[in-house]
Design an enzyme around this catalytic site. Structure first.
Site, PDB file in Angstrom:
ATOM      1  N   SER A 105      73.336  -2.981 -11.416  1.00  0.00           N
ATOM      2  CA  SER A 105      73.397  -1.867 -12.508  1.00  0.00           C
ATOM      3  C   SER A 105      72.138  -1.912 -13.076  1.00  0.00           C
ATOM      4  O   SER A 105      71.463  -2.812 -12.983  1.00  0.00           O
ATOM      5  CB  SER A 105      74.551  -2.087 -13.555  1.00  0.00           C
ATOM      6  OG  SER A 105      74.542  -1.629 -14.534  1.00  0.00           O
TER       7      SER A 105
ATOM      8  N   TYR B 204      78.901  -8.323 -18.927  1.00  0.00           N
ATOM      9  CA  TYR B 204      78.617  -7.040 -17.640  1.00  0.00           C
ATOM     10  C   TYR B 204      77.145  -7.494 -17.478  1.00  0.00           C
ATOM     11  O   TYR B 204      76.943  -7.639 -15.892  1.00  0.00           O
ATOM     12  CB  TYR B 204      78.543  -5.758 -18.310  1.00  0.00           C
ATOM     13  CG  TYR B 204      78.559  -4.662 -17.024  1.00  0.00           C
ATOM     14  CD1 TYR B 204      79.614  -4.498 -16.076  1.00  0.00           C
ATOM     15  CD2 TYR B 204      77.545  -3.869 -17.020  1.00  0.00           C
ATOM     16  CE1 TYR B 204      79.461  -3.654 -14.996  1.00  0.00           C
ATOM     17  CE2 TYR B 204      77.453  -2.951 -16.168  1.00  0.00           C
ATOM     18  CZ  TYR B 204      78.429  -2.922 -15.322  1.00  0.00           C
ATOM     19  OH  TYR B 204      78.169  -1.768 -14.137  1.00  0.00           O
TER      20      TYR B 204
HETATM   21  P1  NAI Z   1      85.216   3.321 -10.722  1.00  0.00           P
HETATM   22  O1  NAI Z   1      85.932   2.763 -11.973  1.00  0.00           O
HETATM   23  O2  NAI Z   1      85.002   4.832 -10.904  1.00  0.00           O
HETATM   24  O3  NAI Z   1      85.366   2.695  -9.365  1.00  0.00           O
HETATM   25  C1  NAI Z   1      85.435   1.512  -9.393  1.00  0.00           C
HETATM   26  C2  NAI Z   1      86.746   1.192  -8.512  1.00  0.00           C
HETATM   27  O4  NAI Z   1      87.075  -0.275  -8.224  1.00  0.00           O
HETATM   28  C3  NAI Z   1      88.129   1.676  -8.983  1.00  0.00           C
HETATM   29  O5  NAI Z   1      88.825   2.530  -7.990  1.00  0.00           O
HETATM   30  C4  NAI Z   1      88.880   0.511  -8.875  1.00  0.00           C
HETATM   31  O6  NAI Z   1      90.208   0.660  -8.749  1.00  0.00           O
HETATM   32  C5  NAI Z   1      88.351  -0.577  -8.176  1.00  0.00           C
HETATM   33  N1  NAI Z   1      88.623  -1.784  -8.525  1.00  0.00           N
HETATM   34  C6  NAI Z   1      88.734  -2.430  -9.545  1.00  0.00           C
HETATM   35  N2  NAI Z   1      89.025  -3.736  -9.782  1.00  0.00           N
HETATM   36  C7  NAI Z   1      89.227  -4.082  -8.565  1.00  0.00           C
HETATM   37  C8  NAI Z   1      89.522  -5.158  -7.867  1.00  0.00           C
HETATM   38  N3  NAI Z   1      89.838  -6.203  -8.542  1.00  0.00           N
HETATM   39  N4  NAI Z   1      89.753  -4.732  -6.508  1.00  0.00           N
HETATM   40  C9  NAI Z   1      89.633  -3.830  -5.700  1.00  0.00           C
HETATM   41  N5  NAI Z   1      89.197  -2.840  -6.317  1.00  0.00           N
HETATM   42  C10 NAI Z   1      88.931  -2.816  -7.578  1.00  0.00           C
HETATM   43  O7  NAI Z   1      83.747   2.989 -11.098  1.00  0.00           O
HETATM   44  P2  NAI Z   1      82.227   3.341 -10.562  1.00  0.00           P
HETATM   45  O8  NAI Z   1      81.747   4.000 -12.045  1.00  0.00           O
HETATM   46  O9  NAI Z   1      82.334   4.229  -9.463  1.00  0.00           O
HETATM   47  O10 NAI Z   1      81.300   2.036 -10.721  1.00  0.00           O
HETATM   48  C11 NAI Z   1      81.502   1.414  -9.191  1.00  0.00           C
HETATM   49  C12 NAI Z   1      80.367   0.257  -9.149  1.00  0.00           C
HETATM   50  O11 NAI Z   1      79.099   0.654  -9.779  1.00  0.00           O
HETATM   51  C13 NAI Z   1      80.853  -0.832 -10.389  1.00  0.00           C
HETATM   52  O12 NAI Z   1      80.820  -2.112  -9.830  1.00  0.00           O
HETATM   53  C14 NAI Z   1      80.079  -0.422 -11.433  1.00  0.00           C
HETATM   54  O13 NAI Z   1      80.014  -1.652 -12.189  1.00  0.00           O
HETATM   55  C15 NAI Z   1      78.892  -0.002 -10.797  1.00  0.00           C
HETATM   56  N6  NAI Z   1      78.017   0.809 -11.579  1.00  0.00           N
HETATM   57  C16 NAI Z   1      78.655   1.887 -12.214  1.00  0.00           C
HETATM   58  C17 NAI Z   1      77.893   2.812 -13.099  1.00  0.00           C
HETATM   59  C18 NAI Z   1      78.127   3.774 -13.667  1.00  0.00           C
HETATM   60  O14 NAI Z   1      77.589   4.380 -14.804  1.00  0.00           O
HETATM   61  N7  NAI Z   1      79.217   4.547 -13.210  1.00  0.00           N
HETATM   62  C19 NAI Z   1      76.437   2.416 -13.494  1.00  0.00           C
HETATM   63  C20 NAI Z   1      75.934   1.024 -13.131  1.00  0.00           C
HETATM   64  C21 NAI Z   1      76.803   0.357 -12.016  1.00  0.00           C
END
Ligand code: NAI
Length: 256
Positions: free
Chosen positions: A147, A160
């Site tokens: 991130s 985080y």
């Molecule tokens: P999101 O919440 O839309 O998707 C994350 C997915 O991970 C969800 O489907 C959730 O059910 C799944 N998940 C959570 N805990 C889990 C577990 N213990 N086992 C299996 N699956 C699990 O999040 P998003 O925004 O798509 O983020 C994806 C990645 O990108 C994350 O690692 C986040 O930290 C990172 N990220 C996101 C940013 C943003 O602005 N959206 C910015 C920088 C990094």
């Protein structure tokens, strides 16, 4: 953007495939002929991703889905075994499962919050990497998600930041370990990306507008824009990239 990379015959594992960036990457890869193995803790939403991939998938290439928790090592091992049983190989791994942060001063951080963020964002990445690597041959690739908070300190996001900085250190070290085998490990570091969970943790539409204003490009990124970079890192077009961290943040990370 037209995609030139062809992933026909490649087996691609994606964690966190039920939402946001992981889902967008799955849909994009379904259009390129990849054999997909999609994992997430959220079974219902994972099934929605499957339906979204279906129109682009060939009839004999319907993605495999499995619900599991990346923070539990035995579940990751079972997922990998199931993938090997079905496809016999693993070519690309996208460790995308994660928990987006809430703004919490460090004195108020609970043990539960620490465990939840660390166990998903960091331990989950470790669990899947350890489970997959023994089965990855030369030419295969792994992409981990950090991130803008993994390259810049942010007040009230200490846990985080700790997890996402650690993902980079972990990935670079593993890249050194496996590079000689022709296995590449890289990191994508998204900035503010418009995904469902991110919207809710940022506290509504007005907060989202302020967030967008703070970015050099005056908008948030889309999950598709992150997915494009993941596909590039998976492809032969990035064949000399190993241990790299690619910022995809509209320029927000430039000045710390
Ligand atoms: P999101 O919440 O839309 O998707 C994350 C997915 O991970 C969800 O489907 C959730 O059910 C799944 N998940 C959570 N805990 C889990 C577990 N213990 N086992 C299996 N699956 C699990 O999040 P998003 O925004 O798509 O983020 C994806 C990645 O990108 C994350 O690692 C986040 O930290 C990172 N990220 C996101 C940013 C943003 O602005 N959206 C910015 C920088 C990094």
């Amino acid at each position: 953007m037209s995609l030139t990379a062809d992933f026909t015959g490649k087996v691609v594992l994606i964690t966190g495939a039920a939402s946001g960036i992981g889902r967008a990457t799955a849909i994009k890869l379904a259009q390129t002929g990849a054999e997909l193995a999609l994992g997430d803790i959220n079974t219902l939403a994972l099934k929605e991703t499957l339906e979204l991939c279906r129109p682009a998938s060939k009839p004999d290439q319907i993605p495999m889905i499995l619900a599991y928790d990346v923070s539990i090592a035995s579940s990751c091992n079972e997922f990998v075994n199931a993938v090997l049983h079905k496809f016999g190989r693993i070519d690309c791994v996208f460790n995308c499962a994660g928990i987006n942060p809430s703004s919490i001063p460090v004195e108020e951080v609970t043990d539960e919050y620490w465990d939840k963020l660390m166990n998903t964002n960091l331990r989950g990445t470790f669990n899947m990497t350890r489970a997959c690597l023994p089965h990855m041959q030369g030419g295969s690739t792994l992409v981990n998600v950090s991130s803008v908070c993994g390259t810049n300190p942010v007040a009230n996001f200490s846990v985080y930041c700790a997890a996402k900085y650690a993902v980079i250190g972990f990935s670079k070290s593993v890249a050194l370990e496996v590079g000689h085998r022709g296995v590449r490990v890289n990191v994508v570091a998204p900035g503010y990306t418009d995904t469902p969970t991110n919207v809710s943790v940022r506290g509504g539409v007005e907060a989202m507008k302020r967030t967008a204003e703070s970015v050099g490009m005056k908008r948030m990124g889309t999950a598709d824009e992150i997915a494009n970079v993941v596909l590039f890192l998976f492809s032969e077009q990035s064949s000399y990239m190993n241990g790299a961290v690619v910022d995809v943040d509209g320029g927000i990370g430039m000045f710390g």
